[in-house]
Design a protein around this motif. Structure first.
Motif, PDB file in Angstrom:
ATOM      1  N   PHE A 262     213.338  27.577  45.036  1.00 17.54           N
ATOM      2  CA  PHE A 262     212.220  27.897  44.161  1.00 17.54           C
ATOM      3  C   PHE A 262     212.501  27.378  42.752  1.00 17.54           C
ATOM      4  O   PHE A 262     213.646  27.400  42.286  1.00 17.54           O
ATOM      5  CB  PHE A 262     212.006  29.411  44.082  1.00 17.54           C
ATOM      6  N   LEU A 263     211.458  26.909  42.108  1.00 18.37           N
ATOM      7  CA  LEU A 263     211.533  26.669  40.672  1.00 18.37           C
ATOM      8  C   LEU A 263     211.233  28.016  40.027  1.00 18.37           C
ATOM      9  O   LEU A 263     210.104  28.490  40.067  1.00 18.37           O
ATOM     10  CB  LEU A 263     210.511  25.612  40.250  1.00 18.37           C
ATOM     11  N   GLU A 264     212.252  28.657  39.484  1.00 22.14           N
ATOM     12  CA  GLU A 264     212.121  30.045  39.045  1.00 22.14           C
ATOM     13  C   GLU A 264     211.643  30.135  37.599  1.00 22.14           C
ATOM     14  O   GLU A 264     212.162  29.448  36.717  1.00 22.14           O
ATOM     15  CB  GLU A 264     213.453  30.776  39.187  1.00 22.14           C
ATOM     16  N   PHE A 265     210.658  31.007  37.390  1.00 22.51           N
ATOM     17  CA  PHE A 265     210.167  31.327  36.055  1.00 22.51           C
ATOM     18  C   PHE A 265     210.389  32.812  35.822  1.00 22.51           C
ATOM     19  O   PHE A 265     210.322  33.619  36.743  1.00 22.51           O
ATOM     20  CB  PHE A 265     208.677  30.997  35.925  1.00 22.51           C
TER      21      PHE A 265
ATOM     22  N   LEU B  26     207.836  24.884  45.296  1.00 20.37           N
ATOM     23  CA  LEU B  26     207.527  26.312  45.231  1.00 20.37           C
ATOM     24  C   LEU B  26     207.893  26.861  43.862  1.00 20.37           C
ATOM     25  O   LEU B  26     208.987  26.585  43.346  1.00 20.37           O
ATOM     26  CB  LEU B  26     208.293  27.085  46.306  1.00 20.37           C
ATOM     27  N   VAL B  27     206.989  27.619  43.299  1.00 21.30           N
ATOM     28  CA  VAL B  27     207.219  28.292  42.028  1.00 21.30           C
ATOM     29  C   VAL B  27     207.332  29.782  42.307  1.00 21.30           C
ATOM     30  O   VAL B  27     206.545  30.333  43.071  1.00 21.30           O
ATOM     31  CB  VAL B  27     206.066  28.009  41.037  1.00 21.30           C
ATOM     32  N   GLY B  28     208.305  30.445  41.705  1.00 27.41           N
ATOM     33  CA  GLY B  28     208.464  31.863  41.978  1.00 27.41           C
ATOM     34  C   GLY B  28     209.050  32.621  40.806  1.00 27.41           C
ATOM     35  O   GLY B  28     209.628  32.036  39.893  1.00 27.41           O
TER      36      GLY B  28
ATOM     37  N   ASP C  72     210.538  37.436  47.672  1.00 26.23           N
ATOM     38  CA  ASP C  72     211.546  37.516  48.726  1.00 26.23           C
ATOM     39  C   ASP C  72     210.910  37.441  50.114  1.00 26.23           C
ATOM     40  O   ASP C  72     211.439  36.782  51.019  1.00 26.23           O
ATOM     41  CB  ASP C  72     212.343  38.806  48.586  1.00 26.23           C
ATOM     42  N   LEU C  73     209.774  38.124  50.303  1.00 26.70           N
ATOM     43  CA  LEU C  73     209.101  38.101  51.601  1.00 26.70           C
ATOM     44  C   LEU C  73     208.540  36.714  51.906  1.00 26.70           C
ATOM     45  O   LEU C  73     208.575  36.256  53.056  1.00 26.70           O
ATOM     46  CB  LEU C  73     207.983  39.146  51.618  1.00 26.70           C
ATOM     47  N   PHE C  74     208.015  36.037  50.890  1.00 26.40           N
ATOM     48  CA  PHE C  74     207.494  34.686  51.071  1.00 26.40           C
ATOM     49  C   PHE C  74     208.625  33.737  51.463  1.00 26.40           C
ATOM     50  O   PHE C  74     208.488  32.928  52.392  1.00 26.40           O
ATOM     51  CB  PHE C  74     206.832  34.232  49.766  1.00 26.40           C
ATOM     52  N   GLU C  75     209.752  33.861  50.786  1.00 25.09           N
ATOM     53  CA  GLU C  75     210.895  33.008  51.091  1.00 25.09           C
ATOM     54  C   GLU C  75     211.387  33.250  52.520  1.00 25.09           C
ATOM     55  O   GLU C  75     211.710  32.307  53.259  1.00 25.09           O
ATOM     56  CB  GLU C  75     212.015  33.269  50.087  1.00 25.09           C
ATOM     57  N   ALA C  76     211.432  34.521  52.929  1.00 24.40           N
ATOM     58  CA  ALA C  76     211.863  34.845  54.293  1.00 24.40           C
ATOM     59  C   ALA C  76     210.881  34.297  55.321  1.00 24.40           C
ATOM     60  O   ALA C  76     211.280  33.843  56.401  1.00 24.40           O
ATOM     61  CB  ALA C  76     212.005  36.358  54.452  1.00 24.40           C
ATOM     62  N   GLU C  77     209.591  34.324  55.006  1.00 26.42           N
ATOM     63  CA  GLU C  77     208.579  33.824  55.932  1.00 26.42           C
ATOM     64  C   GLU C  77     208.705  32.324  56.144  1.00 26.42           C
ATOM     65  O   GLU C  77     208.500  31.818  57.247  1.00 26.42           O
ATOM     66  CB  GLU C  77     207.180  34.166  55.396  1.00 26.42           C
ATOM     67  N   LEU C  78     209.057  31.595  55.093  1.00 26.95           N
ATOM     68  CA  LEU C  78     209.226  30.149  55.230  1.00 26.95           C
ATOM     69  C   LEU C  78     210.488  29.801  56.011  1.00 26.95           C
ATOM     70  O   LEU C  78     210.604  28.711  56.570  1.00 26.95           O
ATOM     71  CB  LEU C  78     209.271  29.499  53.848  1.00 26.95           C
TER      72      LEU C  78
END
Length: 296
Positions: free
Chosen positions: A215-218, A191-193, A202-208
């Protein structure tokens, strides 16, 4: 009541700190303290409770605050009215997020640069919670939000429209072309975020949920898109930010619909009287967002 005393009181009441109020007003802290005490003496009431190193408004202070803000706003409006020319002028501090700054605001910035050169726009990139706090404290005049919630305590907000989101991957990604993807399948790949605090991340992370890997953060959307294109993972982003890459084939949309909705909004402090040049900005923003390709 002197206007300058009300201005000082309002700032202290907003930030709940004599030290911070002094810094923001460019006063010595002793001047802020003496001005608040002078206002208290003139009214015959205490406006703040001193609780060690902290302060809070008394009941009288709570009652005075909305009147102080109205008086300050009216004074600003009166000053603008008597000094106004036919050409809009003034400053506007806008808190905004990267997706709106980079992909929705350029036409508006160009319009103001050429047509209203005496309006000075300052864009402050901030995440949603920081923008809301700065609006309540009076640091920002306006805030552009990308949030699920459309009501915000102490603020007036206007929904400009829904902001579509899309899950993207590199064309050769294993999930590309797969139908009916599940949260577990998404969490099984990289996951890239953008940084935490970004609403859609944040909502995507909560959904998973429990399946969510790190996340690989950029730091930026542009960097995130490059990471996805390089095959480092998948990313959920506003559709407007990847429309060019989807059209060119550099990225592909995955078959997954977010179970949440985000709204592009503009907000300002409740009860604040917006000066004419700020109202002009809001009006032009409404028009340009509604007319722009891929508008909410």
């Amino acid at each position: 009541m002197e206007l300058r005393l009300l201005v000082t009181f309002e700032k202290v009441a907003t930030v709940l700190s004599f030290t911070r109020a002094a810094a923001e007003l460019a006063y010595a802290q002793s001047s802020v303290t003496s001005q608040v005490r002078a206002l208290e003496a003139s009214l015959g009431v205490e406006l703040f409770e001193r609780l060690g190193s902290r302060i809070r408004l008394t009941e009288a202070g709570e009652r005075l605050l909305p009147y102080a803000r109205q008086i300050i706003d009216l004074a600003d409006e009166a000053r603008a009215a008597v000094t106004a020319t036919d050409e809009p002028a003034g400053t506007i501090a806008v808190g905004t997020v990267e997706s709106l700054t980079s992909y929705r605001l350029p036409p508006l910035l160009e319009l103001f640069h050429h047509r209203y050169p005496k309006v000075q726009l300052t864009l402050r990139p901030t995440l949603g919670d920081a923008t809301l706090r700065a609006l309540r404290e009076g640091t920002f005049d306006l805030g552009l939000l990308l949030e699920r919630e459309t009501r915000h305590e102490g603020l007036e907000s206007e929904v400009l429209g829904e902001e579509p989101l899309v899950l993207v991957a590199a064309p050769g990604h294993p999930l590309a072309g797969r139908r009916g993807l599940t949260a577990a399948e998404l969490a099984a790949v990289g996951l890239v975020g953008t940084e935490p605090g970004c609403a859609y991340r944040d909502l995507f992370e909560a959904e998973l949920g429990p399946w969510s890997p790190a996340f690989l953060e950029f730091g930026t959307i542009e960097a995130s898109k490059r990471g996805v294109a390089a095959g480092l993972g998948i990313a959920l982003l506003p559709r407007i930010t990847v429309s060019g890459e989807l059209a060119s084939g550099a990225l592909t949309a995955l078959d997954w619909e977010p179970p949440f909705t985000l709204f592009t909004q503009i907000a300002w402090r409740r009860g604040k009287r917006l000066p004419a040049h700020v109202r002009l900005f809001v009006e032009q923003l409404r028009r340009l967002v509604s007319e722009s390709p891929g508008s909410p």
